[in-house]
Design a protein around this motif. Sequence first.
Motif, PDB file in Angstrom:
ATOM      1  N   UNK A  50      48.047  36.465  41.494  1.00  0.00           N
ATOM      2  CA  UNK A  50      47.318  37.569  41.482  1.00  0.00           C
ATOM      3  C   UNK A  50      46.777  38.076  40.398  1.00  0.00           C
ATOM      4  N   UNK A  51      47.473  37.482  39.106  1.00  0.00           N
ATOM      5  CA  UNK A  51      47.055  37.848  37.709  1.00  0.00           C
ATOM      6  C   UNK A  51      45.719  37.347  37.762  1.00  0.00           C
ATOM      7  N   UNK A  59      43.104  39.326  39.485  1.00  0.00           N
ATOM      8  CA  UNK A  59      42.989  40.729  39.179  1.00  0.00           C
ATOM      9  C   UNK A  59      42.035  40.532  37.690  1.00  0.00           C
ATOM     10  N   UNK A  60      42.172  39.570  36.996  1.00  0.00           N
ATOM     11  CA  UNK A  60      41.522  39.425  35.730  1.00  0.00           C
ATOM     12  C   UNK A  60      40.161  39.214  36.219  1.00  0.00           C
ATOM     13  N   UNK A 100      38.517  41.912  37.561  1.00  0.00           N
ATOM     14  CA  UNK A 100      37.837  42.772  36.295  1.00  0.00           C
ATOM     15  C   UNK A 100      36.772  42.410  35.579  1.00  0.00           C
ATOM     16  N   UNK A 129      33.654  43.193  37.488  1.00  0.00           N
ATOM     17  CA  UNK A 129      33.262  44.188  37.954  1.00  0.00           C
ATOM     18  C   UNK A 129      32.661  44.925  36.484  1.00  0.00           C
TER      19      UNK A 129
END
Lengths: 43, 244, 148
Positions: free
Chosen positions: C7-8, C11-12, C15, C18
Amino acid sequence: MNQWAFVVAAYGVTAAGTAIMSFVSWRTMRRAETAAEALPGRA
Amino acid sequence: MHRFANPARFLKIARPLTGWLFWPGLLLLIAGAACGLWLTPADYLQGDTVRILYIHVPAAWLGMGGWTGIALAALMQLVWRHPLAGVAGRAIAAPGALFTAICLATGSIWGRPTWGTWWEWDGRMTSMLVLFFLYLGYIALANASARQGQAAGQGGVSTVTAIFGLVGAVNIPIINRSVVWWNSLHQGPSITLRGSSIDGSLLWPLGLTLLGFTLWFAAIVLMRMRAILAQNKVEARMQRLARG
Amino acid sequence: MKAKHQRLILALAALVAITGAGLLAVSALRDEAAYFYAPGDVKTKGVEPGKAIRLGGMVVKGSLKRAPDGVTIRFDVTDGKATVPATFSGIAPDLFKEGSGVVAEGAFDGKGVFVATNLLAKHDERYMPRELEGMNYNETTHEMKTER
Protein backbone atom coordinates in the motif's frame (compact mmCIF):
# COMPACT_ATOMS: atom_id res chain seq x y z
CA MET A 1 -9.27 56.04 2.97
CA ASN A 2 -7.54 55.82 6.31
CA GLN A 3 -4.97 53.01 6.36
CA TRP A 4 -5.97 52.05 9.88
CA ALA A 5 -9.51 51.25 8.68
CA PHE A 6 -8.06 48.42 6.57
CA VAL A 7 -5.82 47.22 9.39
CA VAL A 8 -8.71 47.15 11.87
CA ALA A 9 -10.94 45.33 9.36
CA ALA A 10 -8.30 42.65 8.75
CA TYR A 11 -7.61 42.12 12.47
CA GLY A 12 -11.34 42.14 13.19
CA VAL A 13 -12.05 39.37 10.66
CA THR A 14 -9.23 37.29 12.11
CA ALA A 15 -10.24 37.87 15.74
CA ALA A 16 -13.86 36.94 14.98
CA GLY A 17 -12.85 33.78 13.12
CA THR A 18 -10.44 32.72 15.88
CA ALA A 19 -12.97 33.38 18.65
CA ILE A 20 -15.82 31.56 16.90
CA MET A 21 -13.63 28.57 16.05
CA SER A 22 -12.38 28.38 19.66
CA PHE A 23 -15.88 28.53 21.08
CA VAL A 24 -17.53 26.10 18.66
CA SER A 25 -14.73 23.53 18.94
CA TRP A 26 -14.74 23.72 22.74
CA ARG A 27 -18.53 23.47 22.99
CA THR A 28 -18.70 20.50 20.59
CA MET A 29 -15.98 18.73 22.57
CA ARG A 30 -17.62 19.48 25.90
CA ARG A 31 -21.02 18.22 24.78
CA ALA A 32 -19.64 15.07 23.18
CA GLU A 33 -17.46 14.19 26.17
CA THR A 34 -20.29 14.83 28.62
CA ALA A 35 -22.54 12.53 26.59
CA ALA A 36 -19.82 9.86 26.49
CA GLU A 37 -19.27 10.05 30.25
CA ALA A 38 -23.00 9.76 30.87
CA LEU A 39 -23.11 6.36 29.12
CA PRO A 40 -24.34 3.68 31.54
CA GLY A 41 -21.93 1.00 32.61
CA ARG A 42 -18.41 0.36 31.42
CA ALA A 43 -17.40 1.14 27.86
CA MET B 1 2.74 6.08 16.05
CA HIS B 2 0.72 2.96 16.63
CA ARG B 3 1.37 3.43 20.33
CA PHE B 4 -1.41 6.03 20.07
CA ALA B 5 -3.73 3.72 18.15
CA ASN B 6 -5.60 3.06 21.35
CA PRO B 7 -7.96 6.04 21.82
CA ALA B 8 -7.75 5.73 25.61
CA ARG B 9 -3.98 6.16 25.49
CA PHE B 10 -4.28 9.03 23.02
CA LEU B 11 -6.85 10.78 25.22
CA LYS B 12 -4.68 10.43 28.28
CA ILE B 13 -2.12 12.64 26.54
CA ALA B 14 -4.54 14.80 24.52
CA ARG B 15 -6.65 15.91 27.51
CA PRO B 16 -3.95 17.81 29.40
CA LEU B 17 -2.17 18.83 26.18
CA THR B 18 -5.24 20.69 24.87
CA GLY B 19 -5.05 23.39 27.54
CA TRP B 20 -1.27 23.50 27.47
CA LEU B 21 -1.39 24.32 23.76
CA PHE B 22 -4.48 26.52 23.75
CA TRP B 23 -3.67 29.13 26.39
CA PRO B 24 0.01 29.75 25.58
CA GLY B 25 -0.96 29.86 21.90
CA LEU B 26 -3.72 32.38 22.50
CA LEU B 27 -1.45 34.49 24.71
CA LEU B 28 1.36 34.48 22.14
CA LEU B 29 -0.85 35.37 19.20
CA ILE B 30 -2.52 38.21 21.10
CA ALA B 31 0.87 39.49 22.26
CA GLY B 32 2.28 39.22 18.74
CA ALA B 33 -0.73 41.01 17.24
CA ALA B 34 -0.50 43.78 19.86
CA CYS B 35 3.22 44.25 19.20
CA GLY B 36 2.55 44.28 15.46
CA LEU B 37 -0.18 46.87 15.87
CA TRP B 38 1.55 49.28 18.25
CA LEU B 39 5.27 48.61 18.64
CA THR B 40 6.65 48.14 15.15
CA PRO B 41 7.39 51.03 12.78
CA ALA B 42 5.28 51.62 9.67
CA ASP B 43 6.63 50.45 6.31
CA TYR B 44 8.46 53.04 4.15
CA LEU B 45 6.15 52.40 1.21
CA GLN B 46 2.87 51.00 2.54
CA GLY B 47 2.67 52.82 5.85
CA ASP B 48 0.49 51.21 8.51
CA THR B 49 -1.26 48.69 6.24
CA VAL B 50 1.89 46.55 6.47
CA ARG B 51 0.61 45.48 9.92
CA ILE B 52 -1.82 43.09 8.20
CA LEU B 53 1.29 40.97 7.55
CA TYR B 54 1.31 39.65 11.11
CA ILE B 55 -2.00 37.85 10.65
CA HIS B 56 -2.01 37.29 6.88
CA VAL B 57 1.18 35.21 6.90
CA PRO B 58 0.17 32.90 9.80
CA ALA B 59 -3.23 32.42 8.14
CA ALA B 60 -1.54 31.39 4.88
CA TRP B 61 0.82 29.08 6.79
CA LEU B 62 -2.04 27.39 8.66
CA GLY B 63 -4.19 27.06 5.55
CA MET B 64 -1.38 25.33 3.68
CA GLY B 65 -0.01 23.52 6.73
CA GLY B 66 -3.51 22.24 7.49
CA TRP B 67 -3.82 20.57 4.10
CA THR B 68 -0.33 19.10 4.51
CA GLY B 69 -1.63 17.60 7.76
CA ILE B 70 -4.72 16.23 5.99
CA ALA B 71 -2.50 14.66 3.31
CA LEU B 72 -0.19 13.08 5.92
CA ALA B 73 -3.21 11.77 7.84
CA ALA B 74 -4.60 10.37 4.59
CA LEU B 75 -1.29 8.62 3.91
CA MET B 76 -1.28 7.12 7.40
CA GLN B 77 -4.88 6.00 6.93
CA LEU B 78 -4.36 4.46 3.49
CA VAL B 79 -1.02 2.78 4.16
CA TRP B 80 -0.86 1.97 7.85
CA ARG B 81 -4.61 1.91 8.55
CA HIS B 82 -3.98 4.02 11.61
CA PRO B 83 -7.33 4.29 13.45
CA LEU B 84 -6.76 7.91 14.51
CA ALA B 85 -5.61 9.18 11.10
CA GLY B 86 -9.11 9.75 9.77
CA VAL B 87 -10.12 11.44 13.02
CA ALA B 88 -7.15 13.79 12.69
CA GLY B 89 -7.91 14.58 9.05
CA ARG B 90 -11.51 15.44 9.82
CA ALA B 91 -10.45 17.53 12.82
CA ILE B 92 -8.03 19.60 10.73
CA ALA B 93 -10.45 20.38 7.90
CA ALA B 94 -12.63 23.07 9.52
CA PRO B 95 -9.88 25.22 11.09
CA GLY B 96 -7.76 24.77 7.95
CA ALA B 97 -10.62 26.02 5.78
CA LEU B 98 -11.23 28.92 8.17
CA PHE B 99 -7.62 30.10 7.97
CA THR B 100 -7.53 29.75 4.21
CA ALA B 101 -10.60 32.02 4.16
CA ILE B 102 -8.95 34.43 6.62
CA CYS B 103 -5.86 34.50 4.42
CA LEU B 104 -7.99 35.37 1.39
CA ALA B 105 -9.99 37.99 3.31
CA THR B 106 -7.00 39.73 4.91
CA GLY B 107 -5.16 39.59 1.59
CA SER B 108 -8.10 41.24 -0.11
CA ILE B 109 -8.30 43.93 2.57
CA TRP B 110 -4.54 44.47 2.21
CA GLY B 111 -4.69 44.55 -1.58
CA ARG B 112 -7.12 47.45 -1.79
CA PRO B 113 -4.89 50.15 -0.23
CA THR B 114 -1.58 48.80 -1.57
CA TRP B 115 -2.27 47.42 -5.05
CA GLY B 116 -5.47 49.31 -5.73
CA THR B 117 -7.71 46.23 -6.06
CA TRP B 118 -9.69 43.84 -3.83
CA TRP B 119 -9.16 40.84 -6.05
CA GLU B 120 -7.21 39.89 -9.15
CA TRP B 121 -6.96 36.47 -10.79
CA ASP B 122 -3.22 36.14 -10.45
CA GLY B 123 -1.47 32.84 -9.74
CA ARG B 124 -1.15 33.22 -5.97
CA MET B 125 -4.71 34.32 -5.32
CA THR B 126 -6.27 31.80 -7.71
CA SER B 127 -4.33 28.84 -6.28
CA MET B 128 -5.21 29.90 -2.72
CA LEU B 129 -8.90 30.09 -3.69
CA VAL B 130 -8.57 26.59 -5.16
CA LEU B 131 -7.23 25.44 -1.76
CA PHE B 132 -10.33 26.86 -0.09
CA PHE B 133 -12.58 24.93 -2.47
CA LEU B 134 -10.53 21.78 -1.86
CA TYR B 135 -11.22 22.17 1.87
CA LEU B 136 -14.95 22.53 1.20
CA GLY B 137 -14.86 19.41 -0.97
CA TYR B 138 -12.99 17.43 1.69
CA ILE B 139 -15.41 18.55 4.42
CA ALA B 140 -18.42 17.58 2.27
CA LEU B 141 -16.95 14.15 1.45
CA ALA B 142 -15.91 13.45 5.05
CA ASN B 143 -19.27 14.54 6.43
CA ALA B 144 -21.11 12.36 3.93
CA SER B 145 -19.08 9.27 4.74
CA ALA B 146 -19.29 9.90 8.49
CA ARG B 147 -23.05 10.44 8.35
CA GLN B 148 -23.65 7.26 6.38
CA GLY B 149 -21.73 5.37 9.02
CA GLN B 150 -19.18 4.26 6.45
CA ALA B 151 -15.61 3.78 7.49
CA ALA B 152 -16.48 3.71 11.16
CA GLY B 153 -13.08 2.16 11.92
CA GLN B 154 -11.35 4.99 10.04
CA GLY B 155 -12.80 7.86 12.01
CA GLY B 156 -15.57 8.34 9.45
CA VAL B 157 -13.19 9.25 6.64
CA SER B 158 -13.86 6.96 3.69
CA THR B 159 -11.05 5.79 1.45
CA VAL B 160 -12.26 8.08 -1.33
CA THR B 161 -12.09 11.07 1.05
CA ALA B 162 -8.55 10.15 2.08
CA ILE B 163 -7.45 9.82 -1.55
CA PHE B 164 -8.97 13.25 -2.20
CA GLY B 165 -6.91 14.64 0.68
CA LEU B 166 -3.75 13.10 -0.71
CA VAL B 167 -4.35 14.25 -4.30
CA GLY B 168 -5.22 17.79 -3.22
CA ALA B 169 -1.74 18.17 -1.76
CA VAL B 170 -0.50 18.82 -5.31
CA ASN B 171 -1.87 22.34 -4.90
CA ILE B 172 0.44 23.16 -1.97
CA PRO B 173 3.73 23.45 -3.90
CA ILE B 174 1.81 25.26 -6.65
CA ILE B 175 0.65 27.93 -4.17
CA ASN B 176 4.17 28.20 -2.78
CA ARG B 177 5.87 28.61 -6.15
CA SER B 178 3.10 30.55 -7.92
CA VAL B 179 4.81 33.90 -7.44
CA VAL B 180 8.08 32.55 -8.81
CA TRP B 181 6.75 30.57 -11.79
CA TRP B 182 4.37 33.18 -13.10
CA ASN B 183 4.27 36.94 -13.42
CA SER B 184 1.97 37.82 -10.56
CA LEU B 185 0.62 40.87 -8.81
CA HIS B 186 1.53 39.31 -5.47
CA GLN B 187 5.16 39.99 -4.62
CA GLY B 188 7.76 37.24 -4.43
CA PRO B 189 8.67 35.40 -1.23
CA SER B 190 10.08 37.67 1.49
CA ILE B 191 11.48 34.93 3.67
CA THR B 192 13.71 32.45 1.86
CA LEU B 193 16.60 30.20 2.77
CA ARG B 194 18.93 33.09 2.00
CA GLY B 195 17.36 35.29 4.63
CA SER B 196 14.53 37.73 5.04
CA SER B 197 13.88 40.86 3.02
CA ILE B 198 11.67 42.11 5.84
CA ASP B 199 13.73 44.37 8.08
CA GLY B 200 14.27 42.94 11.57
CA SER B 201 12.44 45.85 13.21
CA LEU B 202 9.26 44.84 11.33
CA LEU B 203 9.81 41.09 11.35
CA TRP B 204 9.95 40.05 15.01
CA PRO B 205 6.20 40.08 15.93
CA LEU B 206 5.61 37.70 13.01
CA GLY B 207 7.52 35.02 14.92
CA LEU B 208 5.17 35.48 17.88
CA THR B 209 1.96 35.31 15.85
CA LEU B 210 3.24 32.36 13.76
CA LEU B 211 4.07 30.33 16.88
CA GLY B 212 0.94 31.47 18.70
CA PHE B 213 -1.46 30.61 15.86
CA THR B 214 0.28 27.27 15.34
CA LEU B 215 -0.09 26.23 19.01
CA TRP B 216 -3.68 27.45 19.02
CA PHE B 217 -4.40 25.49 15.82
CA ALA B 218 -2.97 22.31 17.35
CA ALA B 219 -5.21 22.80 20.40
CA ILE B 220 -8.28 23.23 18.17
CA VAL B 221 -7.40 20.04 16.28
CA LEU B 222 -7.09 18.15 19.58
CA MET B 223 -10.45 19.50 20.77
CA ARG B 224 -12.13 18.40 17.55
CA MET B 225 -10.43 14.99 17.65
CA ARG B 226 -11.65 14.51 21.23
CA ALA B 227 -15.17 15.48 20.16
CA ILE B 228 -15.16 12.98 17.28
CA LEU B 229 -13.82 10.19 19.51
CA ALA B 230 -16.48 10.86 22.15
CA GLN B 231 -19.21 10.97 19.51
CA ASN B 232 -17.97 7.69 18.06
CA LYS B 233 -18.07 6.12 21.50
CA VAL B 234 -21.67 7.20 22.02
CA GLU B 235 -22.71 6.02 18.57
CA ALA B 236 -21.01 2.64 19.01
CA ARG B 237 -22.88 2.14 22.29
CA MET B 238 -26.19 3.11 20.72
CA GLN B 239 -25.70 0.57 17.95
CA ARG B 240 -24.79 -2.14 20.44
CA LEU B 241 -27.95 -1.35 22.44
CA ALA B 242 -30.10 -1.35 19.30
CA ARG B 243 -28.77 -4.75 18.35
CA GLY B 244 -29.56 -5.93 21.87
CA MET C 1 6.01 -8.39 0.77
CA LYS C 2 3.62 -7.27 3.43
CA ALA C 3 0.34 -5.69 2.43
CA LYS C 4 1.34 -2.56 4.33
CA HIS C 5 4.43 -2.12 2.17
CA GLN C 6 2.43 -2.73 -0.98
CA ARG C 7 0.00 0.00 0.00
CA LEU C 8 2.87 2.35 0.84
CA ILE C 9 4.53 1.83 -2.53
CA LEU C 10 1.19 2.16 -4.31
CA ALA C 11 0.35 5.41 -2.48
CA LEU C 12 3.79 6.92 -3.09
CA ALA C 13 3.77 5.92 -6.78
CA ALA C 14 0.31 7.45 -7.18
CA LEU C 15 1.45 10.62 -5.40
CA VAL C 16 4.52 10.94 -7.64
CA ALA C 17 2.40 10.37 -10.75
CA ILE C 18 -0.21 12.92 -9.71
CA THR C 19 2.40 15.49 -8.74
CA GLY C 20 4.17 14.95 -12.05
CA ALA C 21 0.91 15.36 -13.97
CA GLY C 22 0.04 18.47 -11.97
CA LEU C 23 3.41 20.09 -12.51
CA LEU C 24 3.28 19.21 -16.21
CA ALA C 25 -0.10 20.89 -16.51
CA VAL C 26 1.18 23.90 -14.63
CA SER C 27 4.25 24.27 -16.81
CA ALA C 28 2.06 23.96 -19.90
CA LEU C 29 -0.08 26.76 -18.51
CA ARG C 30 2.95 28.86 -17.78
CA ASP C 31 2.26 31.46 -20.43
CA GLU C 32 -1.52 31.39 -20.17
CA ALA C 33 -1.46 31.71 -16.38
CA ALA C 34 0.93 34.66 -16.45
CA TYR C 35 -0.90 37.52 -14.89
CA PHE C 36 0.77 40.18 -17.02
CA TYR C 37 3.11 40.77 -19.95
CA ALA C 38 6.49 42.27 -19.18
CA PRO C 39 7.85 44.76 -21.74
CA GLY C 40 10.41 42.11 -22.76
CA ASP C 41 7.56 39.66 -23.53
CA VAL C 42 5.86 42.32 -25.63
CA LYS C 43 9.06 42.79 -27.63
CA THR C 44 9.73 39.09 -28.24
CA LYS C 45 6.17 37.82 -28.72
CA GLY C 46 4.49 40.89 -30.12
CA VAL C 47 1.06 42.06 -29.00
CA GLU C 48 -1.27 43.40 -31.64
CA PRO C 49 -2.71 46.89 -31.06
CA GLY C 50 -6.15 46.94 -29.48
CA LYS C 51 -5.79 43.57 -27.71
CA ALA C 52 -6.63 43.93 -24.02
CA ILE C 53 -3.67 42.86 -21.90
CA ARG C 54 -1.95 43.67 -18.65
CA LEU C 55 1.49 45.21 -18.81
CA GLY C 56 3.72 44.89 -15.75
CA GLY C 57 7.11 46.26 -14.86
CA MET C 58 8.93 49.07 -13.11
CA VAL C 59 8.08 52.73 -13.67
CA VAL C 60 11.30 54.26 -15.05
CA LYS C 61 12.70 56.94 -12.73
CA GLY C 62 12.31 60.40 -14.21
CA SER C 63 9.82 59.27 -16.87
CA LEU C 64 6.59 60.19 -15.04
CA LYS C 65 5.05 63.33 -16.53
CA ARG C 66 1.66 64.94 -16.12
CA ALA C 67 -0.05 66.18 -19.27
CA PRO C 68 -1.38 69.77 -19.38
CA ASP C 69 -4.97 68.52 -18.89
CA GLY C 70 -4.02 67.52 -15.33
CA VAL C 71 -5.50 64.03 -15.38
CA THR C 72 -3.40 62.21 -17.97
CA ILE C 73 -0.02 60.87 -16.93
CA ARG C 74 2.74 59.47 -19.14
CA PHE C 75 5.42 57.11 -17.95
CA ASP C 76 7.76 54.40 -19.21
CA VAL C 77 7.50 50.77 -18.05
CA THR C 78 10.61 48.59 -18.10
CA ASP C 79 11.67 45.09 -17.12
CA GLY C 80 15.35 45.63 -17.89
CA LYS C 81 15.00 43.99 -21.32
CA ALA C 82 12.71 46.48 -23.01
CA THR C 83 10.95 49.75 -22.23
CA VAL C 84 7.42 50.67 -23.27
CA PRO C 85 5.79 54.12 -23.05
CA ALA C 86 2.37 54.22 -21.39
CA THR C 87 -0.40 56.75 -20.70
CA PHE C 88 -3.18 56.72 -18.15
CA SER C 89 -6.06 59.06 -17.34
CA GLY C 90 -7.58 58.74 -13.90
CA ILE C 91 -6.68 58.21 -10.30
CA ALA C 92 -3.54 56.14 -9.75
CA PRO C 93 -3.16 54.09 -6.54
CA ASP C 94 -1.17 55.68 -3.69
CA LEU C 95 1.73 53.32 -4.11
CA PHE C 96 2.13 54.11 -7.81
CA LYS C 97 5.42 55.99 -8.11
CA GLU C 98 8.63 56.16 -10.07
CA GLY C 99 11.04 53.31 -9.44
CA SER C 100 8.22 51.12 -8.14
CA GLY C 101 6.28 48.28 -9.75
CA VAL C 102 3.10 48.74 -11.77
CA VAL C 103 0.57 46.51 -13.50
CA ALA C 104 -1.42 48.43 -16.11
CA GLU C 105 -4.58 47.11 -17.77
CA GLY C 106 -5.24 48.36 -21.27
CA ALA C 107 -4.09 47.97 -24.87
CA PHE C 108 -1.47 49.27 -27.26
CA ASP C 109 -2.47 51.96 -29.72
CA GLY C 110 -1.15 51.92 -33.29
CA LYS C 111 1.98 53.85 -32.35
CA GLY C 112 3.27 51.43 -29.72
CA VAL C 113 2.06 53.45 -26.75
CA PHE C 114 0.26 51.45 -24.07
CA VAL C 115 -3.03 53.15 -23.20
CA ALA C 116 -3.93 52.02 -19.68
CA THR C 117 -7.52 51.99 -18.44
CA ASN C 118 -6.60 50.90 -14.92
CA LEU C 119 -3.43 50.99 -12.86
CA LEU C 120 -2.45 48.62 -10.04
CA ALA C 121 0.61 49.19 -7.89
CA LYS C 122 2.90 46.19 -7.42
CA HIS C 123 5.35 46.28 -4.56
CA ASP C 124 8.34 44.03 -4.05
CA GLU C 125 9.07 41.64 -1.19
CA ARG C 126 11.03 44.15 0.88
CA TYR C 127 9.55 45.67 4.03
CA MET C 128 11.44 48.20 6.15
CA PRO C 129 10.84 51.24 8.33
CA ARG C 130 10.98 54.71 6.79
CA GLU C 131 14.34 55.51 8.37
CA LEU C 132 15.97 52.78 6.32
CA GLU C 133 14.56 53.90 2.97
CA GLY C 134 17.28 54.59 0.44
CA MET C 135 19.96 52.89 2.44
CA ASN C 136 22.08 50.34 0.64
CA TYR C 137 20.20 47.12 0.22
CA ASN C 138 22.12 44.02 1.22
CA GLU C 139 22.34 42.24 -2.08
CA THR C 140 24.35 39.26 -0.84
CA THR C 141 21.73 38.02 1.61
CA HIS C 142 18.63 38.69 -0.42
CA GLU C 143 19.02 40.01 -3.90
CA MET C 144 16.48 42.13 -5.74
CA LYS C 145 14.94 40.21 -8.58
CA THR C 146 15.80 41.73 -11.93
CA GLU C 147 13.03 40.14 -13.98
CA ARG C 148 10.40 42.41 -12.49
